[in-house]
Design an enzyme around this catalytic site. Structure first.
Site, short mmCIF file in Angstrom:
data_model
loop_
_atom_site.label_atom_id
_atom_site.label_comp_id
_atom_site.label_asym_id
_atom_site.label_seq_id
_atom_site.Cartn_x
_atom_site.Cartn_y
_atom_site.Cartn_z
N ASP A 43 0.90 -1.07 -0.18
CA ASP A 43 0.03 -0.02 -0.06
C ASP A 43 0.42 0.71 0.17
OD1 ASP A 43 -2.36 -1.09 0.20
OD2 ASP A 43 -2.48 -0.63 2.03
N LYS A 64 -4.03 3.15 -2.76
CA LYS A 64 -5.22 3.43 -2.89
C LYS A 64 -6.02 4.90 -2.28
CE LYS A 64 -7.83 0.28 -2.86
NZ LYS A 64 -8.58 0.41 -3.95
N MET A 176 -9.05 8.21 8.11
CA MET A 176 -9.99 9.18 6.68
C MET A 176 -10.91 10.08 7.33
SD MET A 176 -10.52 5.67 4.92
CE MET A 176 -10.52 4.33 6.29
#
Ligand code: SAH
Length: 264
Positions: A43, A64, A176
């Site tokens: 990642d 991502k 997030m």
């Protein structure tokens, strides 16, 4: 840890947590598996220093990052199955812990369907490392009955039930959340959370450029905007932070000795 065996393939997949960025927060097991891997899928939240542990491996970047160009999840799943089916020892290295907003569930389902052997190796989630940076107990028994790991980005844009979270005696560890701070603030207040509840955000947890922003539910959006808080960041909300928030804010105002901090 979950282990599944298969007689049909000789390859194996390890879903490994890389921790929040500091290579010293990698587990000994993760380091060993990286040194043994034929293929490593990583990642973009995995720090580059960690890659020095797998010089023998073919490294495939499958980042991502929210809002940026990313590798489709279905492609990652196909790649895992293809490499393991070819007999390779595959490490799927994920930031933090694979089971915390790491899409481990989808990859496990794909591996199960293809009857590939896999094992999950836990890592230090960035939310837990953020608590260490802040210096607070997430479950301070005078203030919190537990902790909720929450994403501000529900699947397919589904709204997060901030109002329900506001009324529970939980410390909120929000992943997030930077781009949704305004929405989160409004809903927490509407849900009855006290406006003076402490909020501490930590950007780049466990990395040399880590920054901490101290605010309250009432001031969080302005405080984040003023200090240009960027992803990746963890936002922690709750009364369990009260002592630390007061201490961090006092340090910023009086001595300026809390490096790179901003307070509202
Ligand atoms: N599995 C990861 C979470 C992946 S979701 C874990 O357990 O940590 C991606 C989100 O994690 C980011 O948007 C951010 O909220 C958080 N994150 C990951 N690494 C971080 C870091 N080093 N510092 C701050 N937040 C981080």
């Amino acid at each position: 840890m979950t282990k599944k065996t298969s007689s049909q393939t000789s390859g194996e997949v390890f879903l490994v947590g890389a921790g929040p960025g500091d290579p010293e927060l990698l587990t000994v097991k993760a380091a060993r598996l990286l040194g043994e891997a034929d293929v490593v899928l990583i990642d973009d939240l995995v720090g580059s220093a960690i890659l020095s542990l797998c010089p023998q491996a073919r490294v495939i970047h499958v980042g991502k990052r929210g809002g940026c160009k990313s590798t489709p999840q279905a492609f990652i799943e196909k790649l895992l199955v293809r490499e393991a089916s070819a007999g390779h020892k595959v490490v799927r290295l994920k930031g933090g812990d694979p089971s915390v907003f790491g899409r481990a569930g989808e990859e496990i389902a794909a591996l199960d369907a293809a009857n590939i052997t896999y094992e999950i190796v836990p890592g230090v989630s960035s939310g837990l490392a953020a608590a260490a940076t802040i210096g607070a107990s997430l479950t301070h028994r005078d203030f919190a009955q537990g902790v909720a790991f929450v994403t501000a980005h529900g699947a397919d844009g589904a709204a997060v039930d901030w109002r329900a979270l506001a009324s529970a005696a939980l410390t909120l560890v929000v992943y997030m959340g930077v781009s949704r701070a305004g929405e989160m603030q409004k809903s927490l207040l509407e849900g009855g959370m006290s406006a003076v509840t402490p909020v501490i955000a930590v950007e780049n947890v466990s990395r040399p450029d880590a920054r901490t922003v101290v605010a309250t539910v009432a001031t969080m959006q302005q405080a984040f905007a003023r200090s240009a808080l960027k992803s990746p960041a963890i936002i922690v909300v709750g009364e369990a932070l009260r002592d630390r928030a007061a201490k961090l804010a006092a340090d910023v105002y009086s001595q300026g000795n809390f490096a790179n901090s901003r307070s509202a």
